[in-house]
Design an enzyme around this catalytic site. Structure first.
Site, PDB file in Angstrom:
ATOM      1  N   CYS A 106      -5.206  -5.475  -7.984  1.00  0.00           N
ATOM      2  CA  CYS A 106      -4.683  -5.584  -6.633  1.00  0.00           C
ATOM      3  C   CYS A 106      -3.219  -6.021  -6.665  1.00  0.00           C
ATOM      4  O   CYS A 106      -2.365  -5.316  -7.170  1.00  0.00           O
ATOM      5  CB  CYS A 106      -5.569  -6.522  -5.819  1.00  0.00           C
ATOM      6  SG  CYS A 106      -5.365  -6.407  -4.037  1.00  0.00           S
ATOM      7  N   HIS A 107      -2.897  -7.204  -6.146  1.00  0.00           N
ATOM      8  CA  HIS A 107      -1.532  -7.729  -6.147  1.00  0.00           C
ATOM      9  C   HIS A 107      -1.202  -8.469  -7.439  1.00  0.00           C
ATOM     10  O   HIS A 107      -0.076  -8.941  -7.615  1.00  0.00           O
ATOM     11  CB  HIS A 107      -1.326  -8.663  -4.946  1.00  0.00           C
ATOM     12  CG  HIS A 107      -1.279  -7.956  -3.632  1.00  0.00           C
ATOM     13  ND1 HIS A 107      -2.412  -7.521  -2.983  1.00  0.00           N
ATOM     14  CD2 HIS A 107      -0.236  -7.605  -2.848  1.00  0.00           C
ATOM     15  CE1 HIS A 107      -2.076  -6.935  -1.840  1.00  0.00           C
ATOM     16  NE2 HIS A 107      -0.751  -6.976  -1.731  1.00  0.00           N
TER      17      HIS A 107
END
Length: 179
Positions: A106-107
């Site tokens: 994800c991030h």
């Protein structure tokens, strides 16, 4: 075999911590929660507070030498806090310097952008990181899972919680080869 999970004191997406953690445990390995401060970290379910988890070590007391690999869970706030912490960024970079596998979802790759280790690598992430990854010299792809062998270590990346099954399988496969 021990695997480090690097998270800030708050903001980690709970499922992106707990599912890879369980995959590591199911492989018979020992996951350890490494954070910027001792005590507990506050996980989130999207933007809502979820569970808390005890910190095993702080980045000041941890060394890549103690681990077979590193996992960087996402959540929007978690990697944003990590990238502002010099010791957390140095800890993540030390796995690349040691040639050990690193996984980010994800991030999570934001910390890797800050560490200066994505140049020449192909990875995936949450779509909003595409420009940051490309500006840091990496190649961004929109794929469920990307295992990049460029450089001295494997980099395993996934986009989002829907990719967690493939991400967990890749972690245990690639870390198992390295361990």
């Amino acid at each position: 075999m021990k695997v480090a999970f690097l998270v800030a004191t708050e903001g980690v997406e709970q499922i992106e911590l707990t599912e890879p953690w369980q995959a590591v445990k199911d492989a018979g390995w020992t996951p350890e929660l490494v954070s910027t401060s001792s005590g507990e970290i506050q996980a989130l379910n999207h933007l809502d507070k979820a569970d808390t988890f005890p910190v095993d070590k702080t980045v000041s007391d941890a060394s890549a030498d103690d681990y077979a690999g590193l996992v960087l869970p996402g959540g929007v706030a978690n990697p944003d806090f990590l990238r502002l912490d010099r010791k957390a960024v140095a800890f993540a970079k030390s796995f690349f310097d040691a040639g050990k596998p690193v996984a980010a979802i994800c991030h999570g790759p934001w910390t890797l952008v800050e560490a200066g280790v994505v140049r020449g690598r192909t990875l995936t992430s949450w779509p909003s990181l595409k420009t940051d990854i490309e500006n840091a010299g990496g190649t961004w792809v929109d794929e469920q899972l990307k295992v990049c062998s460029a450089g001295p270590n494997k980099l395993i990346t996934s986009r989002k919680p829907d990719d967690l099954k493939a991400f967990g399988e890749a972690i245990t496969d690639e870390f198992g080869k390295a361990g």
